[in-house]
Structure formats: C-alpha cells, structure tokens
Design an enzyme around this catalytic site. Structure first.
Site, PDB file in Angstrom:
ATOM      1  N   MET A  80       0.702  -1.141  -0.221  1.00 25.36           N
ATOM      2  CA  MET A  80       0.199  -0.010  -0.190  1.00 25.36           C
ATOM      3  C   MET A  80       0.816   1.135  -0.100  1.00 25.36           C
ATOM      4  SD  MET A  80      -1.318  -1.982   2.808  1.00 25.36           S
ATOM      5  CE  MET A  80      -2.015  -3.575   2.672  1.00 25.36           C
ATOM      6  N   PRO A  81       0.987   2.142  -0.872  1.00 25.51           N
ATOM      7  CA  PRO A  81       0.119   1.790  -2.190  1.00 25.51           C
ATOM      8  C   PRO A  81       0.768   0.555  -3.179  1.00 25.51           C
ATOM      9  CG  PRO A  81       1.060   3.958  -2.200  1.00 25.51           C
ATOM     10  CD  PRO A  81       1.656   3.188  -1.018  1.00 25.51           C
TER      11      PRO A  81
END
Lengths: 61, 61, 61, 61, 61, 61
Positions: free
Chosen positions: E1-2
């Site tokens: 994440m991302p």
C-alpha cells in the site's frame, strides 16, 4: 500481497464492506498461506451509469 | 465473462457511455462468441488531476 | 488514452483478437472522441484453472 | 504504453501527485526505453472505508 | 500500500525490471510518504499479439 | 458482477485455487447479496521476477 480487488456497483453499507473484507482476508490466509497483515483488499465502486451487463447500463435497467 | 474495463478521464455524457458499452458488448459477442448477458463493461473514470501523459497531469495541460 | 482491458479465458485465435481490438478501438473513437492512435486495447488472458463463476473454476465445469 | 496504475488511499495533494507521475514516467523512460509521450500514469484513489489491510478497513484503524 | 501496476509488452530483461521497480518504489516513498516495505510493484506483461494501439496488434506492426 | 481479482505470485496448487474462489464467492454472496452465478473470481498470477516489495523483486529475496 496478495492484493484483492472487488469491483461492484456502489451502494453497500460500511457494515457490508467491513464484513466482506474480513471474510475475504481470512480466505486468502487460510488457502494461500499469506500472513494476515500482508493481505490487501480494495473495493472499487462504480456508479450505476458506468457499468453495464448485456450492453445495457445498470442505471437504464 | 468476458469483463471489459475502459479507463478514461471523466467528462463523457450518459449518452456517450450508453453508446460505447453497447458497441463494445456487440464486438465481444461477435468476435469472442460470448453470450450478450455474460458481457460486463465498466467505465473507470479518473479526474484530470489523477492522470498523466508524458509525466504531465491532464489538469496541467 | 483511453485504455481498454478485456479479461477473458484463454483460447481465442489471433484472428478473433485482431477483429476485436479493431472494433473496440473504432467504438472508442466514435463515441468518446479519442484519436485512434491514442486508444490502447489489451487482452488479459487467464487459464481456465484461474477463473471461476459461481465459485467453480472454469476448468472444473 | 506502458501504462502505470498507482492504487492509494485518497488524500494526497496535487503537488504530491504531480511529482509522483513525473518521477514514475522518468523511471519508465529510463529503464524500459519508452518514449515519454507514450507513458500513461493513473492514480486510482480509494476512500479509507473501501480499502483494508489485515482484514480491517483503513477507516477503522 | 500503495500498489503499483505497470502494464507492458513482454521482452524486458530482469535487470531492466529490477531497476524499474526500485526507482518506482523510491518515488512512491519520496512523494507519497509510504514506508518502503509497504510498497508493492507488479509488472503485468502482455504478449505482442494481445495488445494493440490504434486498433492494430503490436504483433502486426 | 461483482468481479473479484486476486493478484498473487504464481505457485499455488489447483486445490488451493479451488478452495479460495469458493470461499471468496460465498463471502460476496453472503455480504453483498449477489446471486452466486453472477460472481466472477479471477486469480492473476505473476512470476516472482515480475513482482516486488520494498523495491526488491521476489525472485531476488
């Protein structure tokens, strides 16, 4: 890792989303042997006028 | 099945979307032999400040 | 721009793919006003044992 | 071509996005030999209540 | 994440891929403030006969 | 509808995949109220040299 994307027409409640990401994460942990903290689930919502089945927008059904 | 995703900068009208999903669905049915009711088309819209070409955001062009 | 992704179980011929990307590109040009050379279409093929409907893999059907 | 998609929880500023798409585009040009004008980067933002890690929505953390 | 996805026609070397994922990860860390260990980059390769520009497959160019 | 995509490094067995798509489908039916036959799950596998965490390819770990 793994990353899971759920594409759906918008309109589900936060409770529905909370329950879904929990159960999908558990399934990935159980069957793919991933560490829970490594599993990412994202719900990609779409307005009904941006999604179609059989060539007809959901907003036209 | 099949599933089709069209990524575009936001701003098209509902008439444009309606026509696009119809013609894409017809093309999938005609060339890939899918049953119409099985074809899903989703338009994934993006604001101009979230998409770039050549390293420059569309909102900066 | 726009970018189109078609997800399908593998097995279509090159002729089928050639015809599909041509017609989808034409539809995007016609309805979304994109320059033809800007339209990208990608066919994302999946083996039958990696895709499921109704919870059953296509390879098990 | 290539096309790059960055999935992130919403909340970054336009300056952050502008800098990110610039540097990612440069990296694709440098290492994959793509013409700059051919590189597309799209930031796919998600509300915190649509994304989860470890089975817990980011909005619940 | 991302999570970052790079869609490209197949054919790059492992050295090119190694360099690309390193620089993209650094860019995400620098501009989006993500912890390095949280950044996932996936290269989604496509055969030339599955990708088209301007309605023409890359394998036909 | 909904459509679910699971991105993972390749290497899982057919039994693991069969069990995963079954449980994910059940979760979507239970929490999002979808008809089972409408739920599509696709496993998008990636070779270890095409996926990275922390800027390092899985094949280099």
């Amino acid at each position: 890792m793994p990353e899971v994307y759920v594409h759906a027409v918008e309109g589900r409640s936060i409770e529905q989303k909370r329950a879904l990401v929990k159960d999908i994460t558990d399934a990935v942990v159980r069957h793919f042997g991933a560490a829970p903290d490594r599993v990412m689930v994202q719900i990609v919502e779409s307005p009904a006028h941006n999604k179609a089945k059989g060539g007809v927008l959901f907003s036209d059904r």
